[in-house]
Design a protein around this motif. Structure first.
Motif, PDB file in Angstrom:
ATOM      1  N   THR A  44       0.837  -1.199   0.000  1.00  0.00           N
ATOM      2  CA  THR A  44       0.000   0.000   0.000  1.00  0.00           C
ATOM      3  C   THR A  44       0.868   1.244   0.000  1.00  0.00           C
ATOM      4  O   THR A  44       2.059   1.189   0.299  1.00  0.00           O
ATOM      5  N   GLY A  45       0.241   2.349  -0.355  1.00  0.00           N
ATOM      6  CA  GLY A  45       0.969   3.612  -0.356  1.00  0.00           C
ATOM      7  C   GLY A  45       1.564   3.937  -1.703  1.00  0.00           C
ATOM      8  O   GLY A  45       1.758   3.056  -2.545  1.00  0.00           O
ATOM      9  N   PRO A  46       1.886   5.200  -1.906  1.00  0.00           N
ATOM     10  CA  PRO A  46       2.381   5.655  -3.218  1.00  0.00           C
ATOM     11  C   PRO A  46       3.767   5.147  -3.563  1.00  0.00           C
ATOM     12  O   PRO A  46       4.176   5.203  -4.726  1.00  0.00           O
ATOM     13  N   ASP A  47       4.523   4.636  -2.586  1.00  0.00           N
ATOM     14  CA  ASP A  47       5.883   4.169  -2.853  1.00  0.00           C
ATOM     15  C   ASP A  47       5.953   2.663  -3.048  1.00  0.00           C
ATOM     16  O   ASP A  47       7.052   2.109  -3.208  1.00  0.00           O
ATOM     17  N   ALA A  48       4.802   1.984  -3.036  1.00  0.00           N
ATOM     18  CA  ALA A  48       4.797   0.535  -3.210  1.00  0.00           C
ATOM     19  C   ALA A  48       5.211   0.160  -4.627  1.00  0.00           C
ATOM     20  O   ALA A  48       4.887   0.858  -5.596  1.00  0.00           O
ATOM     21  N   ASP A  49       5.926  -0.968  -4.745  1.00  0.00           N
ATOM     22  CA  ASP A  49       6.339  -1.460  -6.058  1.00  0.00           C
ATOM     23  C   ASP A  49       5.127  -1.873  -6.890  1.00  0.00           C
ATOM     24  O   ASP A  49       4.048  -2.160  -6.357  1.00  0.00           O
ATOM     25  N   TRP A  50       5.345  -1.916  -8.202  1.00  0.00           N
ATOM     26  CA  TRP A  50       4.359  -2.476  -9.123  1.00  0.00           C
ATOM     27  C   TRP A  50       4.797  -3.876  -9.530  1.00  0.00           C
ATOM     28  O   TRP A  50       5.995  -4.156  -9.668  1.00  0.00           O
ATOM     29  N   LEU A  51       3.832  -4.748  -9.771  1.00  0.00           N
ATOM     30  CA  LEU A  51       4.081  -6.057 -10.364  1.00  0.00           C
ATOM     31  C   LEU A  51       3.311  -6.123 -11.682  1.00  0.00           C
ATOM     32  O   LEU A  51       2.093  -5.986 -11.702  1.00  0.00           O
ATOM     33  N   LEU A  52       4.052  -6.306 -12.773  1.00  0.00           N
ATOM     34  CA  LEU A  52       3.476  -6.238 -14.121  1.00  0.00           C
ATOM     35  C   LEU A  52       3.480  -7.631 -14.746  1.00  0.00           C
ATOM     36  O   LEU A  52       4.511  -8.308 -14.783  1.00  0.00           O
ATOM     37  N   THR A  53       2.306  -8.063 -15.226  1.00  0.00           N
ATOM     38  CA  THR A  53       2.156  -9.398 -15.799  1.00  0.00           C
ATOM     39  C   THR A  53       1.372  -9.322 -17.107  1.00  0.00           C
ATOM     40  O   THR A  53       0.345  -8.645 -17.179  1.00  0.00           O
ATOM     41  N   GLY A  54       1.857 -10.026 -18.133  1.00  0.00           N
ATOM     42  CA  GLY A  54       1.130 -10.061 -19.396  1.00  0.00           C
ATOM     43  C   GLY A  54       2.026 -10.452 -20.547  1.00  0.00           C
ATOM     44  O   GLY A  54       3.164 -10.882 -20.364  1.00  0.00           O
ATOM     45  N   ARG A  55       1.495 -10.304 -21.765  1.00  0.00           N
ATOM     46  CA  ARG A  55       2.229 -10.631 -22.986  1.00  0.00           C
ATOM     47  C   ARG A  55       2.030  -9.524 -24.019  1.00  0.00           C
ATOM     48  O   ARG A  55       0.958  -8.935 -24.102  1.00  0.00           O
ATOM     49  N   LYS A  56       3.060  -9.300 -24.820  1.00  0.00           N
ATOM     50  CA  LYS A  56       3.005  -8.361 -25.935  1.00  0.00           C
ATOM     51  C   LYS A  56       3.594  -9.024 -27.167  1.00  0.00           C
ATOM     52  O   LYS A  56       4.457  -9.905 -27.054  1.00  0.00           O
ATOM     53  N   VAL A  57       3.152  -8.607 -28.341  1.00  0.00           N
ATOM     54  CA  VAL A  57       3.709  -9.141 -29.587  1.00  0.00           C
ATOM     55  C   VAL A  57       4.004  -7.994 -30.553  1.00  0.00           C
ATOM     56  O   VAL A  57       3.478  -6.886 -30.412  1.00  0.00           O
ATOM     57  N   PHE A  58       4.862  -8.306 -31.526  1.00  0.00           N
ATOM     58  CA  PHE A  58       5.262  -7.341 -32.563  1.00  0.00           C
ATOM     59  C   PHE A  58       5.801  -6.053 -31.952  1.00  0.00           C
ATOM     60  O   PHE A  58       5.377  -4.945 -32.295  1.00  0.00           O
ATOM     61  N   VAL A  59       6.746  -6.237 -31.041  1.00  0.00           N
ATOM     62  CA  VAL A  59       7.423  -5.108 -30.417  1.00  0.00           C
ATOM     63  C   VAL A  59       8.783  -4.960 -31.097  1.00  0.00           C
ATOM     64  O   VAL A  59       9.599  -5.882 -31.076  1.00  0.00           O
ATOM     65  N   SER A  60       9.015  -3.818 -31.706  1.00  0.00           N
ATOM     66  CA  SER A  60      10.223  -3.602 -32.506  1.00  0.00           C
ATOM     67  C   SER A  60      11.414  -3.233 -31.632  1.00  0.00           C
ATOM     68  O   SER A  60      11.290  -2.410 -30.720  1.00  0.00           O
ATOM     69  N   GLY A  61      12.563  -3.830 -31.946  1.00  0.00           N
ATOM     70  CA  GLY A  61      13.832  -3.368 -31.408  1.00  0.00           C
ATOM     71  C   GLY A  61      14.059  -3.557 -29.930  1.00  0.00           C
ATOM     72  O   GLY A  61      14.885  -2.854 -29.340  1.00  0.00           O
ATOM     73  N   VAL A  62      13.381  -4.511 -29.307  1.00  0.00           N
ATOM     74  CA  VAL A  62      13.564  -4.711 -27.868  1.00  0.00           C
ATOM     75  C   VAL A  62      15.003  -5.104 -27.545  1.00  0.00           C
ATOM     76  O   VAL A  62      15.542  -4.762 -26.490  1.00  0.00           O
TER      77      VAL A  62
END
Length: 390
Positions: free
Chosen positions: A146-164
């Motif tokens: 909780t709180g504004p300083d808490a970390d984020w956890l990002l989950t998902g998939r992306k496709v056709f991303v250029s130049g990673v």
């Protein structure tokens, strides 16, 4: 092409970039593709001359211009046969979003490097099951605590991303849950290339380009609180602030490619003789080339309008014009390439003349970053006021 509608500064920029592009040209690009390397030399020289960051704020090392200037750079490099696809992504989308909505710390960390070419960013929005429907994006971010300083956890998939593979970070479009309504809303996160849980797989493409395409897998990627770009409640505004420049720059990409193909066809039609006359003297050859030129000129006018509206701060007007410009440029590009190849006949399919590979490449301007059908949906709904079918 006529430049009477441009300022003297724009004309000078166009001429200077054209000279740079001519020094590299299509041979440089095909060599890079054949060797499986990257356009590092051209990218570095364009950066050194101030072209890559021409749209970014002067206070962070940029040129203080806008999309009008950046689109000129990409168009002229494309017209010389050596377009830099990552210009669409790094300075146009990511640089614009950070410049408009980023925190002071984010601007200081990223904008000088994006401006001088020492840093690059990729952009991930498309998903396997969402396609062009950004409302179906399932990549989600949640707070770990909780709180504004808490970390984020990002989950998902992306496709056709250029130049990673060559980007220092990727600007990922995810969604967070609105605490009040429970609805998911779009948000933008800066994900460093080496972040734990951030995996990438190269997609095997028939399209041959220096910039490779990737599928991304985000498995609880932990990000600090300041990885979020801008205001958590302004997601759509921030997202479209990046998508309008993307459409403008894709139009520039298509127009440049179309101009390159057309110039090769015109040169060939002037010199190739059959029955004692250059084939360009025959209307069956000349008229389709003239039509291609007209279509490219009209596309550029709409692109210039979109860039002007965007640079003037009219996001709504720019949205309509940018979609129209991207649509028109995609159609003009495909038709110009097709006519160029047809003008050269069998020679149009040889490696020597360098046009055959553009048959595949030109389709990109029709398909990405949004299909022509979705643009027609946008115009029919937003401009004409017709009801939605979805």
């Amino acid at each position: 092409m006529s430049t009477v509608l441009e300022t003297e500064e724009h004309q000078a920029l166009r001429a200077a970039v054209a000279a740079l592009g001519k020094r590299y040209g299509r041979d440089y690009m095909t060599t890079v593709i054949r060797e499986g390397s990257h356009t590092d030399e051209l990218w570095a020289e364009a950066a050194k001359l101030g072209y890559l960051g021409v749209n970014l704020p002067e206070g962070y090392g940029g040129g203080g211009g806008g999309m009008a200037e950046l689109s000129i750079v990409l168009e002229e490099l494309g017209a010389a046969g050596s377009p830099l696809l990552m210009m669409i992504v790094s300075p146009a989308i990511c640089g614009t979003v950070i410049a408009r909505f980023g925190t002071d710390e984010q601007k200081q960390k990223w904008l000088p490097g994006l401006a001088d070419g020492s840093l690059t960013m990729a952009f991930g929005i498309t998903e396997p099951d969402a396609g062009s429907n950004s409302h179906r994006i399932t990549t989600t971010a949640r707070r770990d605590g909780t709180g504004p300083d808490a970390d984020w956890l990002l989950t998902g998939r992306k496709v056709f991303v250029s130049g990673v593979d060559i980007a220092d970070a990727t600007l990922i479009v995810g969604r967070t849950e609105d605490a009040r309504s429970g609805n998911l809303k779009p948000c933008l996160f800066i994900v460093p290339r080496e972040a734990p849980g951030f995996g990438r797989n190269q997609i095997d493409m028939e399209l041959h380009a220096p910039e490779k395409q990737f599928e991304l897998v985000l498995d609880d990627v932990r990000l600090p609180a300041d990885a979020l770009v801008g205001d958590e409640d302004a997601g759509l505004l921030q997202l479209f602030a990046g998508l309008n420049p993307e459409r403008i720059m894709t139009a520039a990409f298509g127009i440049g490619m179309g101009r390159f193909a057309l110039s090769k066809a015109v040169e060939y039609a002037r010199t190739r003789q059959v029955w004692k006359a250059p084939i360009g003297s025959h209307q069956a050859i000349a008229h389709p080339l003239a039509t291609a030129h007209i279509d490219l000129e009209l596309s550029r006018l709409m692109m210039q309008k979109a860039a002007r509206l965007y640079d003037d701060g009219d996001d709504v007007g720019a949205g309509e014009a940018a979609n129209m410009a991207k649509y028109a440029a995609g159609e003009a590009c495909v038709k110009a390439v097709d006519q160029a190849v047809h003008t050269l006949g069998g020679n149009g399919l040889t490696r020597e003349y360098g046009l055959a590979s553009l048959i595949t490449a030109s389709r990109v301007a029709r398909i990405a970053p949004v299909s022509r059908e979705m643009i027609l949906n946008y115009i029919s709904h937003q401009t004409l006021g017709l009801p939605k079918s979805y």
